[in-house]
Design a protein around this motif. Structure first.
Motif, PDB file in Angstrom:
ATOM      1  N   UNK A   1       0.823  -1.219   0.000  1.00 19.72           N
ATOM      2  CA  UNK A   1       0.000   0.000   0.000  1.00 19.72           C
ATOM      3  C   UNK A   1       0.853   1.263   0.000  1.00 19.72           C
ATOM      4  N   UNK A   2       2.020   1.178   0.685  1.00 20.04           N
ATOM      5  CA  UNK A   2       2.930   2.322   0.712  1.00 20.04           C
ATOM      6  C   UNK A   2       4.077   2.138  -0.278  1.00 20.04           C
ATOM      7  N   UNK A   3       3.892   1.204  -1.213  1.00 21.52           N
ATOM      8  CA  UNK A   3       4.761   1.058  -2.377  1.00 21.52           C
ATOM      9  C   UNK A   3       6.131   0.460  -2.053  1.00 21.52           C
TER      10      UNK A   3
ATOM     11  N   UNK B   1       8.704  -0.548  -4.693  1.00 21.23           N
ATOM     12  CA  UNK B   1       9.728   0.356  -5.232  1.00 21.23           C
ATOM     13  C   UNK B   1      11.067   0.108  -4.525  1.00 21.23           C
TER      14      UNK B   1
ATOM     15  N   UNK C   1       5.606   8.413  -2.905  1.00 18.53           N
ATOM     16  CA  UNK C   1       4.921   7.133  -2.670  1.00 18.53           C
ATOM     17  C   UNK C   1       3.974   6.860  -3.826  1.00 18.53           C
TER      18      UNK C   1
ATOM     19  N   UNK D   1      -4.905   6.328   1.817  1.00 21.60           N
ATOM     20  CA  UNK D   1      -4.227   5.722   2.967  1.00 21.60           C
ATOM     21  C   UNK D   1      -3.342   6.747   3.679  1.00 21.60           C
ATOM     22  N   UNK D   2      -3.267   6.626   4.996  1.00 24.64           N
ATOM     23  CA  UNK D   2      -2.405   7.513   5.775  1.00 24.64           C
ATOM     24  C   UNK D   2      -0.960   7.322   5.331  1.00 24.64           C
ATOM     25  N   UNK D   3      -0.291   8.419   5.040  1.00 21.68           N
ATOM     26  CA  UNK D   3       1.107   8.327   4.642  1.00 21.68           C
ATOM     27  C   UNK D   3       1.367   8.855   3.245  1.00 21.68           C
ATOM     28  N   UNK D   4       0.332   8.872   2.407  1.00 25.46           N
ATOM     29  CA  UNK D   4       0.543   9.309   1.013  1.00 25.46           C
ATOM     30  C   UNK D   4       0.808  10.816   0.915  1.00 25.46           C
TER      31      UNK D   4
END
Lengths: 359, 359
Positions: free
Chosen positions: A233-235, A238, B184, B201-204
């Motif tokens: 979800x936070x990639x 990568x 992200x 989502x939290x963090x993007x």
């Protein structure tokens, strides 16, 4: 809390040199390896400094798993490319020679790449990238390393923490020096939490079943580190892609080991670590003065960016380390007592007593 | 849910070419730009495909903000280095020429770097990196872009989503093709959530006060994207370092705009985007066959890694895109009805009616 002892930088380097010389490393090579190792402590990266003197290097030299003579051989060469075999020498010595040759080639060709196979753990990646700075070149240093990181959707460590280091000169400002593991954190951060009995933040690692865990021992025992980014979800794919990239360039392109074949420093067998170095001469693209003026302007713009609540400073990569180095050169290098104890016991094993007096 | 319409790939390319030709782009250049744009849709990256035909390119050509003739000039050249001025041409055309020359140089010198200043948004970064694959070279493609990302501890967007693309050939397996924004997610992902009324989502991303937010409109209105890694605890300063690195190589080294000076596609003024391309000839380091055999072995090892619960497949970077391309070449390229509508209205403005029949 551990006690901190402070040592003069040159005395510390001298001790490390004597340690390597006692293990049949030629003096000139011993001085190179000592400079790289102590540089890590000088920059505040104790995890990669003299604490590893015995476990990563001395022990392996004694076992015959590293060749003390570091006889680097040319496999293939052209004006801008060089493929080397490190002769299973000390990673620091092999890498220093490889980057030196890379810079010589780039001085003529405008840029150069040197790959290295059959080497060992080389310490902090930034050391070699930074060798390009006095030449007004951009330096790049990559290495693969023992498997500790799981690919996205995998639960087993098959990739290294494979760092990316890039050094780019500025003018009046400090150079930009990126030196980052492609995992979220190094294995050393997990160990620190384990020793202090603290849970790790969610996202750093998984257990043997592939579930996120906050228990450091679960990561260490059959689990794995997560690549930069963390979960999908936070990639995190990568970070997985970057870890793989570093290994494709330093392991596969060089003809070294790669992936889960890269040797562990704790094993008796050869590690066959691979490195990748590049040097880019700025004046082949634009006048160096104009380049440096833009670097300074960019750094100042970043630092002037409005801050989030509770923060009053934006850092450029490498800045904290330059400040540490300036401070520690003047006032001495701080080492936790447990690091000093590791030096004392290493000195006993090798027969070179750690007899330095703390400041 | 939007409806999806399907178009034959060659007809779609032909339409895009005619669109560019109507805006005074020479036919050969129009075909290049069309190939790059449709490639994005063909690889499943609709966010970077024909949906941008007017907003990123047509509109700017009409306003005179992009020069349709793309007259690329050499600033400086040596056997392995080339510095170009893109003449404010279409980014795709400028980048295609720059990477073509880079590959020609690398064929002789073993490796080459080409920098470009005074260019425009060039579409998907991977397109140019992949041009190296048929030559048995490793291709690298970097570009800076409009400010959308905040540095760690900053709350204002001063960095671009600055992508990193690297293509590395394999043997029987598909090549490794990394193409990642150093944030992200791209700004397009935020817009998708906004349109569908879903929280992010939290963090993007952060809001204008620098606080993490799950409201997409707060990111879009005065907020910023976060770099890969996200908050400091999960090492977002590494993503910040990568975004900065891409800009130092593509913006500062080329002499283009950088940081918050890079132009926005929506503005009338020139963008002065910078690119960085590299090509590395594998046979200058080791035999190509041995390299490709190791690539295949590595890819198979990764795919055989034990999976986390609920996942049954580990992907290699670029793999999904190759599968999309194979599928869409055979069965046509799927476009959401809103993309088709944007083509219809763009065609009306430019006088080239979008008259393709969906399959």
């Amino acid at each position: 809390m551990s006690e901190t002892l402070i040592y003069p930088v040159e005395a510390l380097k001298d001790y490390v040199s004597r340690f390597f010389i006692a293990l049949n490393v030629p003096e000139i090579d011993a001085r190179i390896a000592a400079d790289v190792l102590v540089s890590a402590d000088l920059r505040g990266i104790n995890s990669h400094g003299v604490i590893r003197l015995h476990s990563y290097y001395g022990d392996r030299l004694m076992k015959g798993a590293i060749d003390p003579t570091s006889s680097v051989q040319v496999i293939q060469e052209s004006p801008a490319t060089l493929a080397l075999d490190g002769g299973n020498g000390l990673g620091q010595v092999v890498a220093y020679r490889a980057m030196s040759r890379c810079i010589e080639l780039a001085d003529q060709a405008g840029l150069a790449i040197t790959t290295v196979r059959n080497s060992n753990h080389y310490g902090i990646a930034a050391y070699y990238a930074m060798m390009a700075l006095p030449e007004d070149m951009i330096g790049i240093s990559l290495t693969n390393s023992q498997p500790l990181v799981a690919p996205t959707f995998g639960r087993t460590a098959v990739l290294g923490t494979n760092p990316i280091a890039v050094a780019i000169p500025a003018g009046a400002e400090m150079p930009y020096v990126l030196d980052m593991a492609t995992s979220i954190v190094s294995i050393g951060r997990i160990t620190v939490h384990q020793k202090s009995g603290q849970p790790i933040p969610a996202g750093w690692g998984i257990n043997a079943q592939g579930e996120l865990t906050q228990a450091p021992e679960e990561v260490l025992q059959g689990g794995a580190l997560l690549p930069l980014g963390g979960p999908a979800e936070l990639r995190g794919y990568k970070g997985y892609g970057l870890s793989l990239l570093v290994d494709l360039l330093s392991g596969v392109l060089s003809g070294a080991a790669y992936g889960n074949h890269v040797g562990h420093p704790g094993k008796k067998s050869t590690a066959d670590v691979g490195h990748f170095f590049a040097a880019i001469k700025i004046e082949n693209f634009r006048p160096v003065d104009a380049f440096k003026a833009d670097m300074d302007d960019y750094i100042r713009m970043l630092k002037a960016t409005p801050k989030i609540p509770g923060q009053d400073r934006i850092y450029i990569h490498g800045e904290k380390e330059f400040e540490n180095e300036k401070n520690y050169r003047e006032h001495g290098v701080p080492l936790l007592s447990e690091i000093v104890e590791s030096l004392v016991s290493a000195g006993q094993v090798v027969g070179v007593p750690f007899d330095l007096e703390a400041l």
